[in-house]
Each structure stands twice: as structure tokens, then as C-alpha cells.
Scaffold this motif. Structure first.
Motif, mmCIF file in Angstrom:
data_model
loop_
_atom_site.group_PDB
_atom_site.id
_atom_site.type_symbol
_atom_site.label_atom_id
_atom_site.label_comp_id
_atom_site.label_asym_id
_atom_site.label_seq_id
_atom_site.Cartn_x
_atom_site.Cartn_y
_atom_site.Cartn_z
ATOM 1 N N VAL A 50 0.909 -1.122 -0.094
ATOM 2 C CA VAL A 50 0.013 0.037 0.005
ATOM 3 C C VAL A 50 0.821 1.377 0.093
ATOM 4 O O VAL A 50 0.714 2.117 -0.798
ATOM 5 C CB VAL A 50 -0.737 -0.341 1.288
ATOM 6 C CG1 VAL A 50 -1.683 1.360 1.521
ATOM 7 C CG2 VAL A 50 -1.870 -1.082 1.020
ATOM 8 N N ALA A 51 1.988 1.178 0.852
ATOM 9 C CA ALA A 51 2.752 2.351 0.710
ATOM 10 C C ALA A 51 3.500 2.524 -0.615
ATOM 11 O O ALA A 51 3.893 3.671 -1.188
ATOM 12 C CB ALA A 51 3.985 2.149 1.928
ATOM 13 N N ALA A 52 3.980 1.357 -1.173
ATOM 14 C CA ALA A 52 4.505 1.550 -2.694
ATOM 15 C C ALA A 52 3.796 2.261 -3.632
ATOM 16 O O ALA A 52 3.693 3.297 -4.397
ATOM 17 C CB ALA A 52 4.886 0.219 -3.029
ATOM 18 N N ALA A 53 2.304 1.943 -3.324
ATOM 19 C CA ALA A 53 1.046 2.324 -4.252
ATOM 20 C C ALA A 53 0.940 3.849 -4.078
ATOM 21 O O ALA A 53 0.833 4.703 -4.979
ATOM 22 C CB ALA A 53 -0.033 1.591 -4.154
ATOM 23 N N ALA A 54 0.877 4.245 -2.812
ATOM 24 C CA ALA A 54 0.949 5.566 -2.364
ATOM 25 C C ALA A 54 2.082 6.421 -2.881
ATOM 26 O O ALA A 54 1.698 7.469 -3.454
ATOM 27 C CB ALA A 54 0.747 5.754 -0.919
ATOM 28 N N GLN A 55 3.051 5.999 -2.905
ATOM 29 C CA GLN A 55 4.387 6.631 -3.288
ATOM 30 C C GLN A 55 4.386 6.731 -4.869
ATOM 31 O O GLN A 55 4.527 7.786 -5.366
ATOM 32 C CB GLN A 55 5.637 5.931 -2.798
ATOM 33 C CG GLN A 55 6.912 6.522 -3.234
ATOM 34 C CD GLN A 55 8.186 5.898 -2.790
ATOM 35 O OE1 GLN A 55 8.142 5.291 -1.620
ATOM 36 N NE2 GLN A 55 9.236 5.872 -3.581
ATOM 37 N N ARG A 56 3.977 5.789 -5.531
ATOM 38 C CA ARG A 56 3.869 5.731 -7.029
ATOM 39 C C ARG A 56 2.933 6.694 -7.513
ATOM 40 O O ARG A 56 3.142 7.427 -8.442
ATOM 41 C CB ARG A 56 3.879 4.275 -7.469
ATOM 42 C CG ARG A 56 3.672 4.566 -9.174
ATOM 43 C CD ARG A 56 3.826 2.911 -9.606
ATOM 44 N NE ARG A 56 5.259 2.262 -9.287
ATOM 45 C CZ ARG A 56 5.674 1.069 -9.690
ATOM 46 N NH1 ARG A 56 4.652 0.206 -10.344
ATOM 47 N NH2 ARG A 56 6.605 0.818 -9.397
ATOM 48 N N TRP A 57 1.677 6.772 -7.036
ATOM 49 C CA TRP A 57 0.641 7.388 -7.223
ATOM 50 C C TRP A 57 0.511 8.862 -6.606
ATOM 51 O O TRP A 57 -0.400 9.639 -7.100
ATOM 52 C CB TRP A 57 -0.623 6.678 -7.205
ATOM 53 C CG TRP A 57 -0.790 5.375 -7.841
ATOM 54 C CD1 TRP A 57 -0.127 5.079 -8.791
ATOM 55 C CD2 TRP A 57 -1.589 4.178 -7.556
ATOM 56 N NE1 TRP A 57 -0.422 3.670 -9.332
ATOM 57 C CE2 TRP A 57 -1.297 3.189 -8.438
ATOM 58 C CE3 TRP A 57 -2.466 3.794 -6.541
ATOM 59 C CZ2 TRP A 57 -1.753 1.839 -8.312
ATOM 60 C CZ3 TRP A 57 -3.041 2.531 -6.168
ATOM 61 C CH2 TRP A 57 -2.761 1.584 -7.424
ATOM 62 N N ASN A 58 1.396 8.997 -5.701
ATOM 63 C CA ASN A 58 1.431 10.128 -4.979
ATOM 64 C C ASN A 58 0.030 10.559 -4.072
ATOM 65 O O ASN A 58 -0.627 11.675 -4.328
ATOM 66 C CB ASN A 58 1.883 11.353 -5.808
ATOM 67 C CG ASN A 58 2.331 12.744 -5.053
ATOM 68 O OD1 ASN A 58 2.525 12.546 -3.882
ATOM 69 N ND2 ASN A 58 2.077 13.785 -5.629
ATOM 70 N N LEU A 59 -0.466 9.500 -3.620
ATOM 71 C CA LEU A 59 -1.723 9.504 -2.800
ATOM 72 C C LEU A 59 -1.467 9.080 -1.299
ATOM 73 O O LEU A 59 -0.547 8.431 -1.090
ATOM 74 C CB LEU A 59 -2.589 8.530 -3.355
ATOM 75 C CG LEU A 59 -3.068 9.042 -5.053
ATOM 76 C CD1 LEU A 59 -3.583 7.912 -5.685
ATOM 77 C CD2 LEU A 59 -4.283 10.052 -4.733
ATOM 78 N N PRO A 60 -2.522 9.634 -0.648
ATOM 79 C CA PRO A 60 -2.381 9.069 0.976
ATOM 80 C C PRO A 60 -2.715 7.623 0.760
ATOM 81 O O PRO A 60 -3.682 7.066 0.245
ATOM 82 C CB PRO A 60 -3.404 9.867 1.854
ATOM 83 C CG PRO A 60 -4.350 10.627 0.432
ATOM 84 C CD PRO A 60 -3.480 10.363 -0.634
ATOM 85 N N THR A 61 -2.029 6.938 1.658
ATOM 86 C CA THR A 61 -2.304 5.604 1.879
ATOM 87 C C THR A 61 -3.659 5.231 2.342
ATOM 88 O O THR A 61 -4.235 4.017 1.793
ATOM 89 C CB THR A 61 -1.487 4.719 2.860
ATOM 90 O OG1 THR A 61 -1.592 5.456 4.455
ATOM 91 C CG2 THR A 61 0.035 4.919 2.503
ATOM 92 N N ALA A 62 -4.433 5.930 2.898
ATOM 93 C CA ALA A 62 -5.873 5.620 3.468
ATOM 94 C C ALA A 62 -6.677 5.476 2.109
ATOM 95 O O ALA A 62 -7.707 4.966 2.338
ATOM 96 C CB ALA A 62 -6.331 6.795 4.173
ATOM 97 N N GLU A 63 -6.263 6.039 1.106
ATOM 98 C CA GLU A 63 -7.190 6.163 -0.009
ATOM 99 C C GLU A 63 -7.109 4.932 -0.757
ATOM 100 O O GLU A 63 -7.911 4.579 -1.783
ATOM 101 C CB GLU A 63 -6.970 7.352 -0.757
ATOM 102 C CG GLU A 63 -7.769 8.669 -0.303
ATOM 103 C CD GLU A 63 -7.621 10.023 -0.943
ATOM 104 O OE1 GLU A 63 -7.355 9.772 -2.166
ATOM 105 O OE2 GLU A 63 -7.671 10.905 -0.452
ATOM 106 N N ILE A 64 -6.136 3.923 -0.491
ATOM 107 C CA ILE A 64 -5.688 2.917 -1.464
ATOM 108 C C ILE A 64 -6.369 1.472 -0.694
ATOM 109 O O ILE A 64 -6.424 1.300 0.392
ATOM 110 C CB ILE A 64 -4.418 2.620 -1.468
ATOM 111 C CG1 ILE A 64 -3.879 4.002 -2.364
ATOM 112 C CG2 ILE A 64 -3.874 1.279 -2.194
ATOM 113 C CD1 ILE A 64 -2.409 3.954 -2.267
ATOM 114 N N SER A 65 -7.098 1.131 -1.527
ATOM 115 C CA SER A 65 -7.802 -0.364 -0.931
ATOM 116 C C SER A 65 -7.160 -1.470 -1.793
ATOM 117 O O SER A 65 -6.354 -1.390 -2.806
ATOM 118 C CB SER A 65 -9.063 -0.507 -1.069
ATOM 119 O OG SER A 65 -9.579 -0.242 -2.621
ATOM 120 N N VAL A 66 -7.266 -2.594 -1.296
ATOM 121 C CA VAL A 66 -6.536 -3.906 -1.610
ATOM 122 C C VAL A 66 -7.631 -5.120 -1.638
ATOM 123 O O VAL A 66 -8.398 -5.294 -0.796
ATOM 124 C CB VAL A 66 -5.442 -4.550 -0.642
ATOM 125 C CG1 VAL A 66 -4.860 -5.679 -1.418
ATOM 126 C CG2 VAL A 66 -4.364 -3.368 -0.536
#
Lengths: 742, 156
Positions: free
Chosen positions: A163-179
Motif C-alpha cells: 500500500v505504501a508503495a502504491a501511495a508513493q507511486r501514485w502520490n496519494l495518501p495510503t488511506a485512499e488505497i484499497s486492496v
């Protein structure tokens, strides 16, 4: 197996300190990658043909490719989007590859299809059984119980990093990423990525602190509690690799002529005839007998039959089972070491209106796993490599290391699928591995496959000990049980093993467990034990002490209930008022079985309830008895409470299998000794259950939020007493020795 | 002596003694390891293969008796050329999650295929009689019975 002694604990700790003193997660990760690399690398060493490597991976699947994302010892994710879950426990049929993979998949939110289960390398520091201290190994129905938090944290940590990797790549907060099912997504932007696509980036991020990891609440579970298909694949098309199937370049096969009786040694031998075949390479004396090394099994076996061996029988065992049991019966009448004592049982029995007395007899039992014991060993000048259905990693490393004068990290163990074990492969002296290493040491540089014949396997000992139990119970005028006295006589399993911690004041807990822990509200209870010494090597056998204590206690309580004019279920429920989990399974099994409802003529119903390894199991057996005394176990209704059910179908499978396994000694199995020789040698005279003897089994699982406990063993103990009680309901007789003869 | 064997449709020349059990020729000479060694005296069925379609215990069959016959092993019934019965049995085994340790299962499956090839609608008694020579120490018998019935349903 819960009582490792201090000496062994210290020795193991020292051994592992020598391997590494790594502490930081980053260092651990690098070390882990090295170790993981070794899983395949070791196997490539001497593999004879291309393509065999994939076949030899324990699951038959190719491991995750690419530079893996390996956040901890248990999870690695390849750029190919495969997730390998590293399993520290041996798969011997109990379903651990599936259960442990489920825990990781759950918290990782992986797709079940992308998960591969792979066996861990031997590493008592990283892959230890958390119930055993610094020691890797499988037993005591502990795999799920000791790994529940560990594997979930491993999965959740990996997910947090993805999730942290996705947040970094997409420049988004981790809280907005779901799995979900192996895909990370961002609802707002519609961005999506697989685990594989983020693996390399995730690997560069810091491993989060364990305290920051949030595990799911039970209502969030999607895999836990669902019957996901098994991950120990390749077992229906012949591609799964067991020790018997390992094939290495230049490998030779060894068979050993073992002594005819325990305590016998080789005096002299003549191998001239045996060596005549051009397929026989060598004949070697080793401490356990004479080894024939040949190009194939059959040539080795034929040559073994041609050996002329003179045995030194001066210290050979010469006792027979009849004599042993007669001695035990006498001992059982005297006092033994006290394992449990409350109230004043002597007074209670003296003043009881009715006293019932019973003497139970249990024979030695062989494990008789379908794959006879075998081991592939390669010894080089400063290292050793083993291929085995490896159940006792740290102990095996220690024993082999001692023999070869090698540090434990130089003893490499490849854990393959085990073709059954039932306790046999967890041997404190590593008997068959050490035998293989002795041969391999003599043939340094050549891989040796030691193959035991069925006869070797069945007559090698390490049996479930024979026991005699003497039980006395008293009823008052109202039919209440006022006193219970029990004396158990037989060999101690734990004496002389690293688990000697389980012996307190001369009482081997594994001889009395299940009796000394009798849950029934009986005001005066004393349980005693006398540990005997015989030359017969003994070992834990699926459910250990419970194999016999469940029988004596559950048939005796039944006998008392009937004598007191009470319904066996009602009486148990009353005496278990303080034990809701016992009551829960008992009530469930009785309800589902239709307890109290009419049965056809000649049929009977019997019940038993027993706790072992912190799981609770009740079984109701229905039997039919013919006029000639022949009987059949028709149906068994089983209820189990093992805490949070991880995989209901695997739980059902273990109950079904445990019932069949426990039925064998109830109906047909016994090892006997005649003048020190083991009489039984193969499945013609050591009988086990066959399909025509298997009852219809129905399993019900108690819903629970309690921490999960094991299911490999707890299905075994209740079946024999349930069957005996059902027979008693038809015949009015009681059965005090196994196997049951009506 | 040199013996010609037809295993899974392919001819093999092996140089061995005529009394060597077929099992050890399959395992140690042909290096096909799906067929298992369990008892060596035809008591457990782990070594079951087909000889001209009949289930036999290869551990107790001298290799010379197999010369000139068609031998089929678990590898043979797992190939793409496998019969509909073979496919149905293996599918039912997987769907029913029959297997535990798995060591006996090659033999169980070979016995079950032979049964259904001959008798596509076996009764419980037929299943007992065809399968009671195959021991499973994990006691997966209930699921074996269920899988045979399921495969039968798919075939009829």
C-alpha cells in the motif's frame, strides 16, 4: 512435546547464535533472501535432468520469479505476481500448507490463486515453533495455534508495504488505497496495480513496526472460515515429490539388515555372496546393522537377504508381551507416583455404596505411515545435506551435527512432503536420519537413499507404549460418583528426550494427560503413574497419552453412569457444568446424532468427549452387532471446538481421518512381542483400517472466536471409547482391552 | 537379461533380472516415481498400476510377467491422452479434496479408474470390493468413496 528441557534449550540457543546474530529487519531481509535462494539452489546441486528442479520443489510449483519482495521470513512476492508463503511446518497430510497460507492470504488480501505454499529451510531461529522455544519442528497439533498471529502479521506487514508503495507511486495518501484479491486500487482516480507490479518498489521501503500493524477483526475475514482448496498439490497425478522419489546424480540406494531383537548387535558378518551382484556397490557395517549399498532398491534388498550375519544377542530383549502385561497388572495394584490428587479418594471409596473396578490393557502400536521411513543423505567433508519428510528440524540438525562434528548450519535439511508420520518422524534421536548419515559418511560425496522395507519400518520400534490402567470408582446411594482412583502403568515417552521438562516428580505428563486432567466434577480423584523400563523404543503416536487415557476414562464414566441408572450424556453434562466448551461439543454431537432416538434391532449408540491439545471433540458412534458377535461401526457424528475454524473442510478431513486412525487400534491393530521379537511385520498381520470398515462420518464445527487450536490429533481419542460404549449398549458387556473382541 | 516393456504407450528396454518386481523397474530403472512403494507384498495397494487394463500390484509382479503387456501408471492416466474415466476420477479427487498425505493416492486412483472402466455405476459393495486392497493411513476412505460416486455420476 511442550516441555523442552533447559539443557537442550541452551544447546539450541548456542547453535543458532552461531548461525547469525542478525537483529535489524533490513539485515534479516537480506539474510532471508539468501536463505530462500538456498531452497532451490540446494536442489539444483546434483539434479539429474533439466525440469526436475521444478518437480522437486515441495509443492511442485515454480517459485515466485524475479527479485522477490521479502518483507519477512514468510512472504515473498515476485514480479510475476506470484506470492510464495514460506511454511515452517511439515506437510504430512494434516493440511498445514493450506492453513498457514490462508493466514497470510487473509491479511495480505491476496487472490487464493496467486498463492504458492513452499517449505521453509531448516532455521530454528527464524522458523522455530513458537511453542517450543528456539526449535523448529512440528507436533502436538501446534502449527496453526503457534502461527496464528505470526503468519497474519507477516501478511499484514507485506500488505502495508505494498500500500505504501502504491501511495508513493501514485502520490496519494495510503488511506485512499484499497486492496482486494491481489489488486491495489484507488477509487477516485481508477488507478490499479497488481502485487507483482509493486513488488520491486515495496522492497525498497522500510518494514513498518509490528505495533503499527492492524490485523483484521473476525467479521472482516474472507478466507479464514472458508474452505479454500488445498495448496499441497501434485498428489493426484503422481508429480508430488516425497523422499522416496528424490533422484540425484550418482545416487545409490541403501538397505540395512537390522538386528532381529532389540538390544542386539552385529558380532560378525560375511558379505561375499551379497557382493556377487554387479549392481551391489558396497556392504558396510554401521552401528544399527549391516548396510548394503546398490544401484537400485531391489538389488540391495536381494543382496541383504544373502548376508550371513552372526548377532551378539547377549543383551537382547527376550520378553514377551504376555509377560510384560502380567507384570504391569501386578504393578497396577500397588501405589504409583501421584499425577493428580484432590479430596480423599481412599475414604470416598471405603464409604461408597458401590465400587466398580476395571483393569484396562493397551498393546504397543506402530505408526505404519504409508511411506516407510527413508532418507536421502549427502555427506561431504565439511557439510551434509538431507532430503526428508522433515518434522524435527532443530533436533535432527543437532543429532546429525554431533555425529559428523559439524556446526548445525552445515547440516542442510530439505523438507519434502511426508507420506504420513503420526509422530514417527519426530524422533528425539533422529533414528533413521542418523542411520542414513552413517552410510553417507562412509560413502562421502555420494548421495545415499536409505530405504526401509515395510518390515524394517514395522519392527524398528518407536511404538506407542503398551499400558495397563487400573481404575476404581465409587457411587453413593443416590448414584453420585464420589471417588475415582486410577493407576497407569507403562513406559515413559519423554524420559531421555529433550522434552524431559514434561516429567515432574517422576510423573511423565504424557503418560497421564487426559486422565490427570479429568474434567468431571468428582469430589475425590487420584491419578497415579508408574513408569516402567523395557528395551522397546517408544514414541508419541498421534494424540500421545490421550490414545489410552480417553479410552479408560470415557468407558469408565459410561460404565458408572449406566450402573447409576443415568443417561451417559445427561451425567456427563451434569459433571461438566464448569466446562462450557466440553458441554458445547457434547451437546452438539448428541443433538446431531439423535441421541435417545430409536435404532434398528442389534444397533447401539455410544458417546465420548475428550479434550486434547486444547481442542474439544465429542463423538457419537452407532454400531450394529450380528448374532455371531461380528460388529460394524456404521456411523459417527463428531463435534469439534478448535477455536476460530481456519479451514472448515480441512478440519472435517482431520476429524474423518482421526476417527479412522483411532478405529484401527479399537478394531484390529496391535504390536506383540514373542521372546523379544516383534511378531508383526507387514499389513497382513498388523492390520489397519480399510475402506470397508470406515463408517459414515458427519462433522459439526462449533462456531468460536477463541484463538485457534489444532485438529491433527484431537479427532483420534474419542472414537475407541465411543465405539466400546455403543457396543456395551447392545451387549451389556464392557470391553477392557484393545483391540475390542466381542 | 534384456526385457522390453510397454509403459504408458512407450517401449522401454531394461536390463534386469526377470524376477525383479515391476514396481522397482518402473521406479529405479525408468525413473517414474508416481507409483509408490508401501509394503512389497501386495497388502497395501500403493503400487497399483494397470496391466492390459487390469489393476495389479506392481510390487509383487515379476517384471518378466509384464513383458509384452500394456502397462499404465499414474503418469499415463494423467497425460492429455487419458481416458474420460481417468479425467473424471482425478477431477472428482480434486473437487472432493480427498487427499491428505497423498502417498497412497496414486494407487487409490489407479484402482478407482480400473473399477469405473469396468463398472461405471458401482454400488457401495462394489466399491468396498475394488478398493479394500488399498490402504490409506490418513483414512481418507469416506472421501474416496464419495469421489468414486461423483466420477460415476459424471460418466453415466
Amino acid at each position: 512435546m511442550r516441555w523442552i528441557n533447559n539443557e537442550t534449550r541452551a544447546e539450541l540457543a548456542r547453535s543458532f547464535q552461531e548461525i547469525d546474530g542478525l537483529a535489524s529487519p533490513q539485515e534479516s531481509r537480506r539474510h532471508f533472501l539468501k536463505v530462500i535462494g538456498g531452497i532451490g539452489a540446494g536442489l539444483t546441486l546434483a539434479v539429474s535432468s533439466p525440469g526436475t528442479l521444478a518437480k522437486m520443489l515441495p509443492t511442485g510449483v515454480t517459485a515466485a520469479e524475479g527479485e522477490a519482495f521479502a518483507p519477512n521470513a514468510f512472504v515473498r512476492i515476485g514480479t510475476d505476481n506470484r506470492v510464495a508463503v514460506v511454511i515452517k511446518h511439515v506437510e504430512m497430510g494434516q493440511g498445514t500448507y493450506t492453513g498457514l497460507a490462508t493466514l497470510v492470504a487473509e491479511e495480505l488480501d491476496a487472490d487464493w490463486e496467486q498463492i504458492d505454499a513452499v517449505g521453509a529451510p531448516a532455521d530454528g531461529k527464524r522458523y522455530n515453533n513458537l511453542y517450543w522455544g528456539p526449535m523448529q519442528g512440528t507436533g502436538g497439533s501446534s502449527a496453526i495455534a503457534n502461527s496464528y498471529q505470526q503468519m497474519r502479521i507477516a501478511g499484514a506487514t507485506a500488505k502495508a508495504m505494498l500500500v505504501a508503495a502504491a501511495a508513493q507511486r501514485w502520490n496519494l495518501p495510503t488511506a485512499e488505497i484499497s486492496v482486494n484479491k491481489g489488486v491495489l486500487s484507488h477509487a477516485g482516480s481508477g488507478r490499479k496495480a497488481t502485487f507483482g507490479e509493486l513488488a520491486e518498489l515495496a522492497a525498497t521501503l522500510p518494514v513498518p513496526d509490528e505495533k503499527s500493524i492492524r490485523l483484521k477483526e473476525p467479521e472482516e475475514f474472507t478466507y479464514i472460515g472458508t474452505s479454500m482448496p488445498r495448496k499441497d498439490v501434485g498428489k493426484t497425478d503422481g508429480t508430488a515429490i516425497y523422499t522416496q522419489d528424490v533422484w540425484l546424480e550418482g545416487m545409490l540406494t541403501a538397505v540395512v539388515a537390522h538386528p532381529p531383537r532389540f538390544g542386539t548387535k552385529v558380532k560378525s558378518f560375511d558379505a561375499k555372496e551379497a557382493k556377487a551382484s554387479n549392481r551391489v556397490v558396497d556392504v558396510i557395517q554401521i552401528p544399527t546393522g549391516i548396510a548394503v549399498v546398490a544401484k537400485d532398491y531391489w538389488s540391495a534388498k536381494v543382496a541383504r537377504d544373502k548376508l550371513n550375519i552372526e548377532w551378539d544377542e547377549s543383551r537382547a530383549m527376550d520378553k514377551s508381551t504376555d509377560q510384560i502385561m502380567a507384570e504391569y497388572r501386578e504393578i497396577s495394584k500397588k501405589r504409583g507416583g501421584v499425577a493428580h490428587d484432590h479430596g480423599s479418594v481412599g475414604d470416598a471409596l471405603d464409604s461408597a455404596k458401590t465400587v466398580i473396578e476395571a483393569t484396562y490393557e493397551f498393546p504397543y502400536l506402530a505408526h505404519a505411515a504409508m511411506e516407510p521411513m527413508n532418507c536421502v543423505a549427502l555427506v561431504n567433508k565439511d557439510s551434509c545435506e538431507i532430503w526428508n519428510g522433515e518434522q524435527f528440524q532443530s533436533i535432527d540438525q543437532m543429532n546429525i551435527g554431533k555425529l559428523l562434528g559439524l556446526p548445525v548450519e552445515k547440516v542442510k535439511l530439505n523438507m519434502l512432503f511426508a507420506g504420513g508420520s503420526f509422530g514417527r518422524r519426530a524422533n528425539p534421536v533422529s533414528d533413521y536420519l542418523v542411520e542414513a548419515v552413517h552410510i553417507a559418511k562412509a560413502k562421502m560425496g555420494t548421495p545415499i537413499k536409505l530405504v526401509w522395507s515395510r518390515e524394517d519400518d514395522m519392527q524398528a520400534g518407536y511404538f506407542r507404549p503398551a499400558y495397563v490402567h487400573r481404575v476404581r470408582g465409587g457411587l453413593d446411594a443416590e448414584g453420585n460418583i464420589v471417588g475415582w482412583e486410577q493407576h497407569i502403568v507403562g513406559q515413559s515417552i519423554l524420559t531421555g528426550t529433550p522434552f524431559g521438562q514434561g516429567i515432574k516428580n517422576g510423573v511423565d505428563h504424557s503418560s497421564v494427560e487426559g486422565a490427570s486432567t479429568l474434567p468431571y466434577a468428582i469430589p475425590n480423584l487420584r491419578v497415579e503413574v508408574t513408569s516402567t523400563e523395557e528395551q522397546v523404543p517408544v514414541l508419541w503416536w498421534r494424540s500421545v497419552g490421550h490414545t489410552h487415557t480417553a479410552y479408560s476414562t470415557e468407558t469408565f464414566i459410561d460404565e458408572l453412569a449406566v450402573k447409576a441408572g443415568q443417561d451417559p450424556v445427561d451425567l456427563r453434562m451434569k459433571l461438566l457444568a464448569d466446562h462450557p466448551r466440553w458441554q458445547g461439543v457434547l451437546k452438539l454431537a448428541a443433538d446431531k446424532a439423535g441421541w435417545g432416538k430409536a435404532l434398528p434391532k442389534g444397533w447401539g449408540r455410544g458417546v465420548a468427549v475428550h479434550e486434547s491439545f486444547n481442542s474439544y471433540v465429542a463423538q457419537v458412534a452407532e454400531v450394529s452387532v450380528a448374532d455371531d458377535g461380528k460388529f460394524k461401526v456404521e456411523r459417527v457424528v463428531c463435534a469439534v471446538d478448535c477455536g476460530v475454524p481456519i479451514n472448515p473442510d480441512v478440519i472435517r478431513a482431520q476429524m474423518e481421518g482421526g476417527i479412522g486412525f483411532g478405529l484401527a487400534p479399537a478394531l484390529v491393530s496391535a504390536i506383540t512381542l514373542k521372546d523379544g521379537k516383534v511378531v508383526e511385520s507387514n499389513f497382513h498381520n498388523y492390520q489397519v483400517l480399510r475402506i470397508n470398515q470406515m463408517p459414515e462420518v458427519e462433522v459439526h464445527i462449533v462456531p468460536s472466536a477463541a484463538p485457534p487450536t489444532g485438529v491433527g490429533e484431537p479427532g483420534v481419542p474419542p472414537i475407541a471409547p465411543a465405539v466400546a460404549n455403543a457396543l456395551a449398549a447392545v451387549t451389556g458387556k464392557r470391553y477392557y482391552s484393545l483391540p475390542i473382541k466381542v | 537379461m534384456s526385457i522390453t516393456l510397454n509403459v504408458n504407450g512407450a517401449e522401454h528396454q531394461v536390463d534386469t533380472t526377470p524376477d525383479t518386481p515391476l514396481l522397482w523397474v518402473i521406479r529405479d530403472y525408468l525413473e517414474m516415481t508416481g507409483t509408490k512403494f508401501g509394503c512389497g507384498m501386495a497388502m497395501c495397494g500403493a503400487c497399483t498400476v494397470h496391466m492390459d487394463g487390469q489393476p495389479i500390484r506392481s510390487c509383487s509382479t515379476p517384471v518378466q510377467l509384464a513383458a509384452g503387456k500394456k502397462i499404465t501408471t499414474i503418469e499415463g492416466v494423467s497425460s492429455s491422452a487419458a481416458s474420460p474415466v481417468s479425467r473424471a476420477v482425478q477431477q472428482a479427487w480434486d473437487d472432493g479434496q480427498v487427499v491428505q498425505c497423498g502417498y497412497c493416492q496414486s494407487g487409490q486412483i489407479m484402482s478407482a479408474i480400473a473399477l469405473l472402466e469396468k463398472n461405471p455405476k458401482p454400488t457401495d459393495a462394489d466399491i468396498d470390493s475394488a478398493m479394500s486392497g488399498n490402504i490409506c493411513r490418513c483414512n481418507t476412505y469416506q472421501r474416496i468413496r464419495g469421489a468414486i460416486k461423483e466420477a460415476s455420476k459424471q460418466l453415466v
